[in-house]
Write an enzyme that holds these catalytic residues in place. Structure first.
Site, mmCIF file in Angstrom:
data_model
loop_
_atom_site.group_PDB
_atom_site.id
_atom_site.type_symbol
_atom_site.label_atom_id
_atom_site.label_comp_id
_atom_site.label_asym_id
_atom_site.label_seq_id
_atom_site.Cartn_x
_atom_site.Cartn_y
_atom_site.Cartn_z
ATOM 1 N N ASP A 260 0.854 -1.185 0.000
ATOM 2 C CA ASP A 260 0.000 0.000 0.000
ATOM 3 C C ASP A 260 0.891 1.238 0.000
ATOM 4 O O ASP A 260 1.781 1.378 0.855
ATOM 5 C CB ASP A 260 -0.901 -0.005 1.245
ATOM 6 N N GLU A 303 -4.722 2.555 -3.964
ATOM 7 C CA GLU A 303 -3.265 2.453 -3.900
ATOM 8 C C GLU A 303 -2.820 1.114 -3.330
ATOM 9 O O GLU A 303 -1.682 0.961 -2.899
ATOM 10 C CB GLU A 303 -2.694 3.599 -3.053
#
Length: 386
Positions: A260, A303
């Site tokens: 992430d 993301e």
């Protein structure tokens, strides 16, 4: 009913011109190279038959020689277009150089030997048969997923026409039963009738191939992230299940890394969504470059990314460090800012019956990495590490 050779050829030519005019309307503009090759092939075939028909009205003249040679050239070029279309749909096909040599040699030899009917007929029909056989061979052993039905139809059509073409060449070169192009010899009539029928069959087969290509592209779009070209969540889950089955079948380890990008919302808010998109694309590119062949990388959303490795936990930390180092070097140069990521690692357990428990543990490890300060990897079975 008596079949007239010239009428059969005219019917074939008209059909080809009508199909050539109709296909762009059916297929539209945004089509693949293979579909364009098919369109070009049909037009070249139509021109070939039109030219040979026209040559019969100016026999034994320079115009006859030119029109006949143009017909042979268009015919071989049409088969080259068919070959290129098949290569686009099925992957690289065998003997492209040999086919190209035959495509050029056939009309050239025909033009040079035009003064001898037997030689030019034998030469042109024998080489045309060889060209057609090579195209028939190109339908076999695909390197990409392809339905058998349309390939079999093209193979049978091409094989039939190769046999009729070769028979025509033998009769014209070695007997006196075929003294002119328009002679109503049974072999000549069978060739003309075969050409008329196979035009329809090959067109149907090519349209089915084009439809299959469109369906494959739609399936790929459904499982591919448009921004990064990585598999999306759906595509990842499909392939991950296959990797899990392979690991179970061969008693192999399987490791998941959930990744992430840190503070990604701030990147979007401060630098704009365009820079945010470029950051995602950069990270995706580095992810693909860092993983090994056989590893699965995907963008699960926003993301968040995932890597699935056919390795044990020991491979996770070195990969994480390589990716992190590459990102530190590339981000300032390509984005004008530094970005980092957090990662969570988990390994497949004997009691995992699906991929979901593995991903859940990796996701919890990712949460621990972010809680511990981000910019690090945390293992589901080890302490956090930088």
């Amino acid at each position: 009913m008596q079949l007239d050779f010239l009428t059969l050829l005219a019917t074939t030519a008209i059909s080809l011109f009508m199909i050539s005019a109709s296909l762009p309307l059916i297929m539209g503009r945004n089509i693949s190279a293979s579909a364009r090759y098919v369109q070009a092939s049909l037009l070249l075939q139509a021109l070939a038959w039109a030219a040979i028909i026209a040559s019969t009205y100016v026999p034994a003249t320079l115009a006859d020689r030119i029109l006949s040679t143009v017909s042979i050239g268009c015919g071989t070029a049409a088969q080259w277009m068919n070959y290129r279309a098949l290569a686009g749909w099925l992957g690289p096909r065998p003997w492209p150089r040999l086919l190209l040599v035959l495509v050029v040699a056939t009309p050239l030899g025909y033009f040079l030997s035009f003064g001898s009917y037997a030689i030019r007929v034998g030469w042109a029909n024998t080489l045309l048969a060889a060209v057609t056989l090579l195209v028939a061979r190109a339908t076999l052993q695909p390197q990409r997923p392809a339905e058998t039905g349309w390939r079999r139809l093209i193979f049978v059509s091409m094989l039939t026409m190769a046999g009729l073409t070769l028979a025509r060449g033998i009769v014209g070169a070695f007997t006196d039963q075929y003294p002119s192009f328009r002679t109503p010899h049974p072999v000549n009539l069978a060739f003309a009738l075969g050409a008329c029928v196979t035009v329809v069959l090959n067109t149907i087969a090519m349209l089915v191939a084009w439809r299959d290509e469109a369906e494959i592209k739609l399936r790929e779009l459904a499982v591919t992230d448009a921004l990064t070209s990585l598999p999306n969540r759906r595509g990842f889950e499909e392939r991950a299940q296959a990797m899990l089955a392979h690991a179970r079948r061969h008693d192999l380890p399987l490791t998941a890394l959930m990744l992430d990008l840190d503070h990604f919302k701030q990147v979007n808010d401060t630098h704009g969504h365009e820079v945010g998109d470029r950051a995602l694309q950069l990270f995706s590119r580095l992810l693909k470059e860092t993983r090994r062949d056989g590893d699965l990388a995907a963008r699960l959303g926003g993301e968040e990314f995932c890597l699935l490795l056919h390795s044990d936990a020991s491979a996770g930390a070195p990969l994480d460090q390589r990716l992190r180092q590459r990102l530190r070097q590339a981000a300032p140069a390509e984005l004008g800012l530094e970005i980092d990521f957090s990662a969570g690692l988990a390994v497949l357990r004997p009691d995992d019956t699906s991929i979901q428990p593995l991903l859940a543990r990796a996701d919890r490890a990712l949460y621990e990495a972010k809680t511990a300060g981000r910019g690090r990897m945390h293992s589901a079975t080890q302490d956090a590490m930088n």
